[in-house]
Design a protein around this motif. Sequence first.
Motif, PDB file in Angstrom:
ATOM      1  N   MET A  37       0.782  -1.103  -0.162  1.00 46.33           N
ATOM      2  CA  MET A  37       0.008   0.034  -0.078  1.00 46.33           C
ATOM      3  C   MET A  37       0.627   1.326  -0.190  1.00 46.33           C
ATOM      4  O   MET A  37       0.688   2.150  -0.643  1.00 46.33           O
ATOM      5  N   ILE A  38       1.927   1.364   0.919  1.00 48.13           N
ATOM      6  CA  ILE A  38       2.743   2.555   0.904  1.00 48.13           C
ATOM      7  C   ILE A  38       3.382   2.965  -0.310  1.00 48.13           C
ATOM      8  O   ILE A  38       3.843   3.794  -0.575  1.00 48.13           O
ATOM      9  N   SER A  39       3.842   1.562  -0.732  1.00 51.88           N
ATOM     10  CA  SER A  39       4.796   1.993  -2.105  1.00 51.88           C
ATOM     11  C   SER A  39       3.963   2.718  -3.168  1.00 51.88           C
ATOM     12  O   SER A  39       4.512   3.319  -4.172  1.00 51.88           O
ATOM     13  N   TRP A  40       2.734   2.830  -3.126  1.00 50.77           N
ATOM     14  CA  TRP A  40       2.109   3.644  -3.996  1.00 50.77           C
ATOM     15  C   TRP A  40       2.275   4.984  -3.960  1.00 50.77           C
ATOM     16  O   TRP A  40       2.185   6.010  -4.690  1.00 50.77           O
ATOM     17  N   ILE A  41       2.552   5.366  -2.616  1.00 48.39           N
ATOM     18  CA  ILE A  41       2.568   6.946  -2.223  1.00 48.39           C
ATOM     19  C   ILE A  41       3.721   7.472  -2.958  1.00 48.39           C
ATOM     20  O   ILE A  41       3.271   8.562  -3.542  1.00 48.39           O
ATOM     21  N   PRO A  42       5.112   7.213  -2.845  1.00 48.25           N
ATOM     22  CA  PRO A  42       5.976   7.946  -3.745  1.00 48.25           C
ATOM     23  C   PRO A  42       5.622   7.846  -5.348  1.00 48.25           C
ATOM     24  O   PRO A  42       5.944   8.552  -6.081  1.00 48.25           O
ATOM     25  N   PHE A  43       4.801   6.667  -5.737  1.00 47.34           N
ATOM     26  CA  PHE A  43       4.546   6.662  -7.057  1.00 47.34           C
ATOM     27  C   PHE A  43       3.680   7.605  -7.364  1.00 47.34           C
ATOM     28  O   PHE A  43       3.739   8.291  -8.376  1.00 47.34           O
ATOM     29  N   LEU A  44       2.729   7.692  -6.687  1.00 46.72           N
ATOM     30  CA  LEU A  44       1.430   8.744  -7.078  1.00 46.72           C
ATOM     31  C   LEU A  44       1.768  10.203  -6.572  1.00 46.72           C
ATOM     32  O   LEU A  44       1.035  11.195  -7.140  1.00 46.72           O
ATOM     33  N   GLY A  45       2.743  10.495  -5.987  1.00 49.93           N
ATOM     34  CA  GLY A  45       3.016  11.932  -5.177  1.00 49.93           C
ATOM     35  C   GLY A  45       3.202  12.946  -6.234  1.00 49.93           C
ATOM     36  O   GLY A  45       3.343  12.670  -7.466  1.00 49.93           O
ATOM     37  N   ARG A  46       3.340  14.219  -5.851  1.00 53.77           N
ATOM     38  CA  ARG A  46       3.199  15.399  -6.671  1.00 53.77           C
ATOM     39  C   ARG A  46       4.537  15.372  -7.621  1.00 53.77           C
ATOM     40  O   ARG A  46       4.227  15.582  -8.864  1.00 53.77           O
ATOM     41  N   ASN A  47       5.639  14.859  -6.880  1.00 52.47           N
ATOM     42  CA  ASN A  47       6.934  14.553  -7.818  1.00 52.47           C
ATOM     43  C   ASN A  47       7.216  13.227  -8.049  1.00 52.47           C
ATOM     44  O   ASN A  47       8.042  12.941  -8.264  1.00 52.47           O
ATOM     45  N   GLY A  48       6.081  12.410  -8.119  1.00 51.38           N
ATOM     46  CA  GLY A  48       6.178  10.941  -8.106  1.00 51.38           C
ATOM     47  C   GLY A  48       6.492  10.738  -9.502  1.00 51.38           C
ATOM     48  O   GLY A  48       6.204  11.306 -10.288  1.00 51.38           O
ATOM     49  N   ILE A  49       6.919   9.192  -9.724  1.00 51.56           N
ATOM     50  CA  ILE A  49       6.975   8.753 -11.019  1.00 51.56           C
ATOM     51  C   ILE A  49       5.804   8.894 -11.972  1.00 51.56           C
ATOM     52  O   ILE A  49       5.999   9.309 -13.222  1.00 51.56           O
ATOM     53  N   ALA A  50       4.586   8.738 -11.744  1.00 48.75           N
ATOM     54  CA  ALA A  50       3.391   8.886 -12.590  1.00 48.75           C
ATOM     55  C   ALA A  50       3.241  10.195 -12.989  1.00 48.75           C
ATOM     56  O   ALA A  50       3.243  10.294 -14.103  1.00 48.75           O
ATOM     57  N   ASN A  51       3.523  11.177 -12.049  1.00 50.97           N
ATOM     58  CA  ASN A  51       3.253  12.648 -12.728  1.00 50.97           C
ATOM     59  C   ASN A  51       4.401  12.862 -13.427  1.00 50.97           C
ATOM     60  O   ASN A  51       4.254  13.566 -14.409  1.00 50.97           O
ATOM     61  N   GLN A  52       5.766  12.739 -13.121  1.00 53.86           N
ATOM     62  CA  GLN A  52       6.939  12.884 -14.162  1.00 53.86           C
ATOM     63  C   GLN A  52       6.992  12.015 -15.239  1.00 53.86           C
ATOM     64  O   GLN A  52       7.175  12.895 -16.367  1.00 53.86           O
ATOM     65  N   THR A  53       6.282  10.834 -15.563  1.00 57.31           N
ATOM     66  CA  THR A  53       6.237  10.490 -16.529  1.00 57.31           C
ATOM     67  C   THR A  53       5.155  11.092 -17.361  1.00 57.31           C
ATOM     68  O   THR A  53       5.653  11.348 -18.640  1.00 57.31           O
ATOM     69  N   GLY A 103       8.303  17.381  -0.757  1.00 54.11           N
ATOM     70  CA  GLY A 103       7.584  18.594  -1.474  1.00 54.11           C
ATOM     71  C   GLY A 103       6.049  18.358  -1.574  1.00 54.11           C
ATOM     72  O   GLY A 103       5.538  19.227  -2.250  1.00 54.11           O
ATOM     73  N   GLU A 104       5.657  17.487  -0.824  1.00 42.01           N
ATOM     74  CA  GLU A 104       4.059  17.372  -1.270  1.00 42.01           C
ATOM     75  C   GLU A 104       3.551  18.553  -0.254  1.00 42.01           C
ATOM     76  O   GLU A 104       2.309  19.098  -0.528  1.00 42.01           O
ATOM     77  N   VAL A 105       4.205  18.862   0.853  1.00 43.23           N
ATOM     78  CA  VAL A 105       3.926  19.950   1.644  1.00 43.23           C
ATOM     79  C   VAL A 105       5.075  21.206   1.815  1.00 43.23           C
ATOM     80  O   VAL A 105       6.019  20.655   1.989  1.00 43.23           O
ATOM     81  N   VAL A 106       4.727  22.013   2.059  1.00 49.04           N
ATOM     82  CA  VAL A 106       5.892  23.223   2.073  1.00 49.04           C
ATOM     83  C   VAL A 106       5.675  23.954   3.471  1.00 49.04           C
ATOM     84  O   VAL A 106       6.606  24.567   3.974  1.00 49.04           O
ATOM     85  N   ILE A 107       4.523  23.705   4.383  1.00 46.07           N
ATOM     86  CA  ILE A 107       4.141  24.439   5.505  1.00 46.07           C
ATOM     87  C   ILE A 107       3.457  23.588   6.394  1.00 46.07           C
ATOM     88  O   ILE A 107       2.461  23.102   5.976  1.00 46.07           O
ATOM     89  N   GLN A 108       3.783  23.146   7.348  1.00 50.58           N
ATOM     90  CA  GLN A 108       3.073  22.507   8.309  1.00 50.58           C
ATOM     91  C   GLN A 108       3.420  22.387   9.779  1.00 50.58           C
ATOM     92  O   GLN A 108       4.528  22.849  10.091  1.00 50.58           O
ATOM     93  N   SER A 109       2.550  22.000  10.746  1.00 55.08           N
ATOM     94  CA  SER A 109       3.231  21.813  12.173  1.00 55.08           C
ATOM     95  C   SER A 109       3.943  20.859  12.164  1.00 55.08           C
ATOM     96  O   SER A 109       4.132  19.591  11.405  1.00 55.08           O
ATOM     97  N   MET A 110       4.909  20.858  12.957  1.00 60.30           N
ATOM     98  CA  MET A 110       6.338  19.956  12.894  1.00 60.30           C
ATOM     99  C   MET A 110       7.045  19.826  14.244  1.00 60.30           C
ATOM    100  O   MET A 110       6.886  20.672  14.822  1.00 60.30           O
ATOM    101  N   TRP A 111       7.684  18.891  14.298  1.00 59.90           N
ATOM    102  CA  TRP A 111       8.565  18.537  15.679  1.00 59.90           C
ATOM    103  C   TRP A 111       9.923  18.817  15.198  1.00 59.90           C
ATOM    104  O   TRP A 111      10.405  18.564  14.066  1.00 59.90           O
ATOM    105  N   SER A 112      10.657  19.201  16.344  1.00 63.79           N
ATOM    106  CA  SER A 112      12.028  19.696  16.097  1.00 63.79           C
ATOM    107  C   SER A 112      13.108  18.583  15.275  1.00 63.79           C
ATOM    108  O   SER A 112      13.738  18.783  14.531  1.00 63.79           O
TER     109      SER A 112
END
Lengths: 288, 454
Positions: free
Chosen positions: A124-140, B301-310
């Motif tokens: 499930m989690i391996s989809w996250i980098p794939f689909l992300g804003r700068n992920g493989i899907a978008n870049q392709t 880079g999904e997020v550029v501003i967020q609550s965060m911990w040190s």
Amino acid sequence: MAAHFLKNRHMLGWVQATPLTLVLLAFLIAPIVMIVIVSFWGATEFSIYPAFQFDNYEFLFSSPVTYRVFGNTLKYALITWALTLVIGFTVAYYLAFHIRSQTMQIALFLLCTIPFWTSNIIRMISWIPFLGRNGIANQTLISWGVIDEPLEWLLYSDFSVILAFVHLYTLFMVVPIFNTMMRIDRSLLEAARDNGANGLQTLMHVIIPLTKPGIMIGTIFVVTLVMGDFITVRFMSGSQRANVGRLISNDIGLLQYPSAAATAVVLLGTVLIVIAILLRFVNIRKEL
Amino acid sequence: MGRNDDDTNKPNKPNKPNKPNKRLPTREDQDMAKPKVGYSRRSLLKAGGAAIAASAFPAPMLWAQDTKNIVLRQFGTGVSNLNDVANKVKEDLGFTLEMTALDSDSVTQRAATQPDSFDIADIEYWICKKVWPTGNLQAMDVSKIKNYDKIVGIFKSGKLTEDSVIAQGTAPHTVGFVPEQGAKTFADEQTNWMTLIPTIYNADTLGIRPDLIGRPIDTWAELLNPEFKGKASILDISSIGIMDMAMVCEAMGEIQYGDKGNMTREEIDKTFAIFTEAKQAGQFRAFWKTFDESVNLMASGEVVIQSMWSPAITAVKSRGIDCVYQPLKEGYRSWGGGIGLSNSLSGMELDAAYEYINWYLSGWVGGYLMRQGYYSAVPETSKEFMSENEWGYWFEGKEATDVITSPTGDKLAEAGAVRDGGSFEERMGSVACWNAVMDENQYMVRKWNEFIAS
């Protein structure tokens, strides 16, 4: 005396059934009874106390969030079911009727299960980098010139949730359908052809009706898995969507066990109703 | 920061699982130790005490054996549950410390419902407010705490310096003392009975990606700025998230809170109304619940501003990505943790626990934690365990004269770098509110669930 006792046909039956009965009582019935009892209890910030009150249910049924979340859960279940059914049926059909050699069938079937050798969460989690804003899907897509801007809805949306569900649970549809298809007597298909049925007619009037039990078993698997899930929804929606499972897990995290139990009871009821409806369509036991 | 790390990804794994049923020493051990009743056991535990013990106590070797057999079971949030601490305890004090790290919900749950499963609870002050009334923890005798006088004022009078203003929320000193042993309500002033011995604390703010934002950020209100639509995030832990929300709403000028740490229903409703609207308009990319999620959201880079911990900021930086823990004009949201003693602790283990606490405050742990970017409750003892460069960078807000590394050896800053937010006084002096539990907590939690589902 004892020998006589055991010779009694009825007694022997009871004795044979006892171990399973005890197991079911201890590990299925007792926990459910416990959950039902706790759902009427009260809770403070840090403790729960025995009581018989309807507060938990009252809050549950009076909150618009409950209906929205149950609606969401059913939506996920329905869409996932439809997609896994189409994909699962197609794959099973191909395996059962288009692959002639049995060795090949087994090999391809095993191939389907390979992804399941890894953990559910990892897949499930391996989809996250794939689909992300700068992920493989978008870049392709951008490099192909299909889109100019990254698609935001690929990740942390209903789309990504359902994608993950379909990916995780399609096999649960493939296996039972494939299984029932393999039991279909091939002479029935020949008979259909001999009687002048074309491919589509054979499919509609012979294969689908005979595959119904498999479809139904797959459906039960997928529907219950999706309705009971919470972690997929949390990860793939970036915590932005909720289904009933998340409602329960939030309550547990906040020590609100009675409220979680009440929600669980309502969810259990809902799932049982759905399955009861499904079983109205097909009598699985008869057709197996 | 709240110190929640889901069990899937805590930065510090516990070295051993807890063993609820294994309680050493056994009854026999305790009986054997009985003859020394009448001596201060604390002094006996120390090397210096050994000489006195040798003359007055016939079998000092037996005592050493007992100490070795003591096992204290500590559980808490991941931040201070460090294997290095357990190892050092074994080395310096001789007894075994078993650590279990959990997320803060589970910590609360455990402290409230399973008092026999731990000896030492490492919890946050707001958790203490929730858990103390259960009677599962016992108050600590201040006269047995050697460095008590040196503990920072925040945990005693509530004031960092004479003229500081006490921030809103569950400020540690408000739940730091009880009138007497066994009391279930908190005392208004310092007494001889302390609920938690403060261990670490910090001031939290928003994390930003300066390279992707490209302009200065100086207010909490920026979190809901439409400029960052689809690129903002907030943490999905209700008790901490609500405070961040309040900071934002107040900075926007939308709501004036009577007390952010104890909102009225009306204030809660208004706060959620503003955030629900923002959520539906697509302001947020995601919400995060674990340390790693926040790191990944920021680093990718999904997020550029967020609550965060040190430490999450540090983790992003260590990947070579520009990330700043941005000081904001409205001030920080602060949190503090401390260790409390289980009510079931008694006899030799209780003495060992006091010994552990005194050791904790004596500097080594403080130095270790300060080099990770937290603050120690007794900074002056920690100073001895830090280099001048480290002390200057982490505590005094000075330019680093050399490379700054973490206790585990990762490079955190180049020479010439300055800590975000400056010195201890600048950072802890501008705390606007503390992590809190409100009277309307259950209502707030329900609203939080609605917010997530909306």
